[in-house]
Design a protein around this motif. Sequence first.
Motif, PDB file in Angstrom:
ATOM      1  N   GLN A   7       0.814  -1.293   0.058  1.00  0.00           N
ATOM      2  CA  GLN A   7      -0.104  -0.171  -0.079  1.00  0.00           C
ATOM      3  C   GLN A   7       0.794   1.212  -0.080  1.00  0.00           C
ATOM      4  OE1 GLN A   7      -3.154   0.386  -0.557  1.00  0.00           O
ATOM      5  NE2 GLN A   7      -2.999   2.615  -0.126  1.00  0.00           N
ATOM      6  N   LYS A   8       2.055   1.162   0.796  1.00  0.00           N
ATOM      7  CA  LYS A   8       2.886   2.527   0.875  1.00  0.00           C
ATOM      8  C   LYS A   8       3.580   2.590  -0.384  1.00  0.00           C
ATOM      9  CE  LYS A   8       7.024   3.691   3.114  1.00  0.00           C
ATOM     10  NZ  LYS A   8       8.232   3.574   2.050  1.00  0.00           N
ATOM     11  N   ARG A   9       3.816   1.697  -1.338  1.00  0.00           N
ATOM     12  CA  ARG A   9       4.321   1.728  -2.556  1.00  0.00           C
ATOM     13  C   ARG A   9       3.294   2.001  -3.625  1.00  0.00           C
ATOM     14  NH1 ARG A   9       6.045  -3.658  -5.464  1.00  0.00           N
ATOM     15  NH2 ARG A   9       3.900  -3.341  -6.228  1.00  0.00           N
ATOM     16  N   HIS A  10       2.117   1.803  -3.512  1.00  0.00           N
ATOM     17  CA  HIS A  10       1.002   2.361  -4.363  1.00  0.00           C
ATOM     18  C   HIS A  10       0.941   3.753  -3.958  1.00  0.00           C
ATOM     19  CE1 HIS A  10      -2.663   2.544  -6.470  1.00  0.00           C
ATOM     20  NE2 HIS A  10      -3.097   3.032  -5.137  1.00  0.00           N
ATOM     21  N   PHE A  11       0.764   4.111  -2.825  1.00  0.00           N
ATOM     22  CA  PHE A  11       0.298   5.563  -2.545  1.00  0.00           C
ATOM     23  C   PHE A  11       1.519   6.295  -2.972  1.00  0.00           C
ATOM     24  CE2 PHE A  11       0.013   9.417  -0.157  1.00  0.00           C
ATOM     25  CZ  PHE A  11      -1.303   9.783  -0.414  1.00  0.00           C
ATOM     26  N   GLU A  12       2.923   6.104  -2.776  1.00  0.00           N
ATOM     27  CA  GLU A  12       4.209   6.958  -3.277  1.00  0.00           C
ATOM     28  C   GLU A  12       3.902   7.044  -4.938  1.00  0.00           C
ATOM     29  OE1 GLU A  12       7.247   5.007  -1.293  1.00  0.00           O
ATOM     30  OE2 GLU A  12       6.940   5.915   0.539  1.00  0.00           O
ATOM     31  N   GLU A  13       3.640   5.980  -5.481  1.00  0.00           N
ATOM     32  CA  GLU A  13       3.576   5.839  -7.112  1.00  0.00           C
ATOM     33  C   GLU A  13       2.434   6.945  -7.291  1.00  0.00           C
ATOM     34  OE1 GLU A  13       2.689   1.933  -8.210  1.00  0.00           O
ATOM     35  OE2 GLU A  13       4.633   1.315  -7.956  1.00  0.00           O
ATOM     36  N   ILE A  14       1.286   7.192  -6.738  1.00  0.00           N
ATOM     37  CA  ILE A  14       0.023   8.040  -7.204  1.00  0.00           C
ATOM     38  C   ILE A  14       0.107   9.347  -6.365  1.00  0.00           C
ATOM     39  CG2 ILE A  14      -1.351   6.080  -7.885  1.00  0.00           C
ATOM     40  CD1 ILE A  14      -2.915   6.754  -5.174  1.00  0.00           C
ATOM     41  N   SER A  15       1.143   9.574  -5.525  1.00  0.00           N
ATOM     42  CA  SER A  15       0.989  10.867  -4.591  1.00  0.00           C
ATOM     43  C   SER A  15       1.212  12.115  -5.389  1.00  0.00           C
ATOM     44  CB  SER A  15       2.400  10.701  -3.534  1.00  0.00           C
ATOM     45  OG  SER A  15       3.547  10.664  -4.275  1.00  0.00           O
ATOM     46  N   ARG A  17      -0.073  12.689  -8.469  1.00  0.00           N
ATOM     47  CA  ARG A  17      -1.505  12.917  -9.190  1.00  0.00           C
ATOM     48  C   ARG A  17      -2.504  13.093  -8.067  1.00  0.00           C
ATOM     49  NH1 ARG A  17      -3.338   7.777 -11.891  1.00  0.00           N
ATOM     50  NH2 ARG A  17      -3.451   7.147  -9.868  1.00  0.00           N
ATOM     51  N   TYR A  18      -2.274  12.512  -6.855  1.00  0.00           N
ATOM     52  CA  TYR A  18      -3.330  12.819  -5.737  1.00  0.00           C
ATOM     53  C   TYR A  18      -3.083  14.358  -5.283  1.00  0.00           C
ATOM     54  CZ  TYR A  18      -4.706  12.239  -0.654  1.00  0.00           C
ATOM     55  OH  TYR A  18      -5.306  12.358   0.270  1.00  0.00           O
ATOM     56  N   LEU A  19      -1.854  14.769  -5.110  1.00  0.00           N
ATOM     57  CA  LEU A  19      -1.562  16.293  -4.771  1.00  0.00           C
ATOM     58  C   LEU A  19      -2.337  17.188  -5.897  1.00  0.00           C
ATOM     59  CD1 LEU A  19      -0.253  18.446  -2.951  1.00  0.00           C
ATOM     60  CD2 LEU A  19       1.761  18.121  -4.137  1.00  0.00           C
ATOM     61  N   ARG A  20      -1.942  17.061  -7.098  1.00  0.00           N
ATOM     62  CA  ARG A  20      -2.688  17.774  -8.295  1.00  0.00           C
ATOM     63  C   ARG A  20      -4.195  17.946  -8.227  1.00  0.00           C
ATOM     64  NH1 ARG A  20       1.457  15.198 -11.395  1.00  0.00           N
ATOM     65  NH2 ARG A  20      -0.158  13.885 -12.190  1.00  0.00           N
ATOM     66  N   SER A  21      -4.716  16.513  -7.999  1.00  0.00           N
ATOM     67  CA  SER A  21      -6.281  16.536  -8.023  1.00  0.00           C
ATOM     68  C   SER A  21      -6.699  17.454  -7.033  1.00  0.00           C
ATOM     69  CB  SER A  21      -6.615  15.203  -7.869  1.00  0.00           C
ATOM     70  OG  SER A  21      -6.460  14.507  -6.581  1.00  0.00           O
ATOM     71  N   MET A  55      -0.983   9.504   9.700  1.00  0.00           N
ATOM     72  CA  MET A  55      -1.297   9.230   8.024  1.00  0.00           C
ATOM     73  C   MET A  55      -1.627  10.780   7.310  1.00  0.00           C
ATOM     74  SD  MET A  55      -3.484   5.863   8.308  1.00  0.00           S
ATOM     75  CE  MET A  55      -3.026   5.295   6.655  1.00  0.00           C
ATOM     76  N   CYS A  56      -0.766  11.752   7.848  1.00  0.00           N
ATOM     77  CA  CYS A  56      -1.105  13.081   7.609  1.00  0.00           C
ATOM     78  C   CYS A  56      -0.960  13.334   5.971  1.00  0.00           C
ATOM     79  CB  CYS A  56      -0.216  13.926   8.099  1.00  0.00           C
ATOM     80  SG  CYS A  56       1.613  13.766   7.881  1.00  0.00           S
ATOM     81  N   GLY A  57      -0.321  12.366   5.235  1.00  0.00           N
ATOM     82  CA  GLY A  57      -0.104  12.826   3.921  1.00  0.00           C
ATOM     83  C   GLY A  57       0.535  14.306   3.662  1.00  0.00           C
ATOM     84  N   TYR A  80       3.704   7.289   6.629  1.00  0.00           N
ATOM     85  CA  TYR A  80       4.705   6.280   6.254  1.00  0.00           C
ATOM     86  C   TYR A  80       5.264   6.357   5.099  1.00  0.00           C
ATOM     87  CZ  TYR A  80       0.850   3.616   3.607  1.00  0.00           C
ATOM     88  OH  TYR A  80      -0.097   3.402   2.651  1.00  0.00           O
ATOM     89  N   SER A  81       5.069   7.464   4.262  1.00  0.00           N
ATOM     90  CA  SER A  81       5.538   7.597   3.016  1.00  0.00           C
ATOM     91  C   SER A  81       6.844   8.736   3.272  1.00  0.00           C
ATOM     92  CB  SER A  81       4.462   8.054   1.895  1.00  0.00           C
ATOM     93  OG  SER A  81       5.114   8.796   0.850  1.00  0.00           O
TER      94      SER A  81
END
Length: 155
Positions: A7-15, A17-21, A55-57, A80-81
């Motif tokens: 899950q950590k790896r997945h979130f880092e891959e999309i982070s 795009r997540y921020l832009r959205s 999990m503050c992102g 965790y990222s």
Amino acid sequence: MDEIARQKRHFEEISERYLRSRQHANHLLFKKLMWQLFFHDAPFPRRRLSVLEPMCGYAEGQRILKEYGSLDIDYAGFDYSEPLVAHVKRSDPSLNVSLMDVTRFESGPAYDLIMLLGGLHHVPRHTVAVIGRMHDALREGGYFISFEPTHNNLL
């Protein structure tokens, strides 16, 4: 690879795009309306509150509490990222943000308010344990705000 690492790896891959959205005008308006409504009648005391954002992102909870809640806070956040924590530290070096896995977090009752925004769905098999850990970290009479994205969320 265990599920947390996956899950950590997945979130880092999309982070990114997540921020832009989260900068899109529609998202910003939705967030503004939602949090203004929430804090309109919120019972928070007008004193300095110790706040934890697990999990503050991108430390969005910290900004929400200050901007919409007008709260005076002593803030601590963790995620965790590594890339997200590094981004937050570059964006605002004054923020107390560290690297930590919410499924391993331990604390005694130290916080007046814990704000967990959109984190639990990232650790579905650990939700009960994570909520227990947050309960243990919350002072008696404290506040726990948890917000999860839901399908077809209509305001």
